[in-house]
Design a protein around this motif. Sequence first.
Motif, PDB file in Angstrom:
ATOM      1  N   ALA A  17       0.692  -1.485   0.068  1.00  0.00           N
ATOM      2  CA  ALA A  17      -0.044   0.123   0.029  1.00  0.00           C
ATOM      3  C   ALA A  17       0.754   1.260  -0.088  1.00  0.00           C
ATOM      4  O   ALA A  17       0.447   2.298  -0.559  1.00  0.00           O
ATOM      5  CB  ALA A  17      -0.997  -0.018   1.106  1.00  0.00           C
ATOM      6  N   GLN A  20       1.694   2.245  -3.364  1.00  0.00           N
ATOM      7  CA  GLN A  20       0.547   2.649  -4.135  1.00  0.00           C
ATOM      8  C   GLN A  20      -0.024   1.531  -4.987  1.00  0.00           C
ATOM      9  O   GLN A  20      -0.810   1.847  -5.848  1.00  0.00           O
ATOM     10  CB  GLN A  20       0.803   4.003  -4.815  1.00  0.00           C
ATOM     11  CG  GLN A  20       0.999   5.166  -3.957  1.00  0.00           C
ATOM     12  CD  GLN A  20       0.931   6.551  -4.718  1.00  0.00           C
ATOM     13  OE1 GLN A  20       1.348   6.440  -6.024  1.00  0.00           O
ATOM     14  NE2 GLN A  20       1.026   7.517  -4.156  1.00  0.00           N
ATOM     15  N   HIS A  21       0.064   0.199  -4.344  1.00  0.00           N
ATOM     16  CA  HIS A  21      -0.814  -0.898  -4.952  1.00  0.00           C
ATOM     17  C   HIS A  21      -1.959  -0.986  -3.947  1.00  0.00           C
ATOM     18  O   HIS A  21      -1.959  -1.225  -2.772  1.00  0.00           O
ATOM     19  CB  HIS A  21       0.132  -2.210  -4.910  1.00  0.00           C
ATOM     20  CG  HIS A  21       1.297  -2.268  -5.699  1.00  0.00           C
ATOM     21  ND1 HIS A  21       1.481  -2.631  -6.558  1.00  0.00           N
ATOM     22  CD2 HIS A  21       2.763  -1.876  -5.316  1.00  0.00           C
ATOM     23  CE1 HIS A  21       2.619  -2.413  -7.327  1.00  0.00           C
ATOM     24  NE2 HIS A  21       3.415  -2.026  -6.411  1.00  0.00           N
ATOM     25  N   PRO A  22      -3.217  -1.041  -4.933  1.00  0.00           N
ATOM     26  CA  PRO A  22      -4.406  -1.408  -3.968  1.00  0.00           C
ATOM     27  C   PRO A  22      -4.258  -2.867  -3.302  1.00  0.00           C
ATOM     28  O   PRO A  22      -3.925  -3.838  -4.074  1.00  0.00           O
ATOM     29  CB  PRO A  22      -5.507  -1.277  -5.219  1.00  0.00           C
ATOM     30  CG  PRO A  22      -4.855  -0.421  -6.206  1.00  0.00           C
ATOM     31  CD  PRO A  22      -3.371  -0.750  -6.175  1.00  0.00           C
ATOM     32  N   SER A  60      -2.113   8.491   2.750  1.00  0.00           N
ATOM     33  CA  SER A  60      -2.066   7.723   1.270  1.00  0.00           C
ATOM     34  C   SER A  60      -2.129   6.135   1.426  1.00  0.00           C
ATOM     35  O   SER A  60      -2.616   5.509   0.627  1.00  0.00           O
ATOM     36  CB  SER A  60      -0.890   8.237   0.591  1.00  0.00           C
ATOM     37  OG  SER A  60      -0.450   7.509  -0.714  1.00  0.00           O
ATOM     38  N   SER A  63      -5.249   4.714   2.345  1.00  0.00           N
ATOM     39  CA  SER A  63      -6.328   4.880   1.008  1.00  0.00           C
ATOM     40  C   SER A  63      -6.283   3.478   0.172  1.00  0.00           C
ATOM     41  O   SER A  63      -7.073   3.211  -0.606  1.00  0.00           O
ATOM     42  CB  SER A  63      -6.018   5.961   0.223  1.00  0.00           C
ATOM     43  OG  SER A  63      -4.982   6.167  -0.514  1.00  0.00           O
ATOM     44  N   PHE A  64      -5.000   3.000   0.419  1.00  0.00           N
ATOM     45  CA  PHE A  64      -4.897   1.651  -0.498  1.00  0.00           C
ATOM     46  C   PHE A  64      -5.456   0.427   0.330  1.00  0.00           C
ATOM     47  O   PHE A  64      -4.979  -0.463  -0.796  1.00  0.00           O
ATOM     48  CB  PHE A  64      -3.295   1.801  -1.430  1.00  0.00           C
ATOM     49  CG  PHE A  64      -3.203   2.748  -2.440  1.00  0.00           C
ATOM     50  CD1 PHE A  64      -3.659   2.593  -3.584  1.00  0.00           C
ATOM     51  CD2 PHE A  64      -2.710   4.154  -1.924  1.00  0.00           C
ATOM     52  CE1 PHE A  64      -3.260   3.565  -4.679  1.00  0.00           C
ATOM     53  CE2 PHE A  64      -2.579   5.073  -2.816  1.00  0.00           C
ATOM     54  CZ  PHE A  64      -2.693   4.625  -4.378  1.00  0.00           C
TER      55      PHE A  64
END
Length: 277
Positions: A17, A20-22, A60, A63-64
């Motif tokens: 995460a 920025q990998h969901p 951030s 959020s993922f």
Amino acid sequence: MVIGAGQMGAGIAEVFAAKQHPVLLHDQKEAFAQAGVDGIEKRLQRLVEKGYKEQEEVASTLSFLTPTADIKRVSEADVVIEAATENVAIKKAIFKELDQFAKKDAILATNTSSLPITDLASVTTRPEQVIGMHFMNPVPRMRLVEIIRGLATRDEVFQEIETLTQQLDKVPVCSEDFPGFVSNRILMPMINEAIFTLYEGVASAEDIDTVMKLGMNHPMGPLTLADFIGLDTCLSIMNVLHDGFGDDKYRPCPLLKKYVQAGWLGKKSGRGFFHYE
């Protein structure tokens, strides 16, 4: 998707995460999965308080992350990392279920620290897409990831996981599918020998750890490390090595077995080779 929201699973989910990998963080109950996310948030907030992270980074990362108890949502994932307890029957049951619902081209990885990848892959219809991805604990801090090929693992799958590992700012190391791979094949017999040294009355637990810290420049003594890993986990890995190689040099120390039988599992139980508040 990461299967298992415990210490290892949550750590793995966090590092993905953060890049920025969901991530779908799965556990048997939604509350367990949410507890994994909450634990990640608490850890990150402590880093903010100490000045190591900005609040925006925490927001951030969170959020993922999506907690879930719905295993069918694995159909949304391109890569699945199983991080359940180190038990071959449990892991095989999970892999059978993942194989049923995952995309046909999805990669199924396991965070096992010692169990054969080929054996886990054998319960799926896609053994060529099964691979080992052994993260070190604590995952956010430790840079090493052992990547283990099963007998049928395709080169393309290995290369994709190797690239993904590098994208996480981790260092990938390749291992063939032998019991304990590299890390635990070397580490666990050393810990086991330290336990034999205590068992035979050669020295106290404190002195054994002091020798290895001051004499061998280890950051942590082997008995303290065993307590942090969990003595039940240490015993499980020694049994895998002993069964896998059939060699008496991997025989678990009787004192290790006795401590596990007593429920003295190390730091998590409050008592192992040392006492913990």
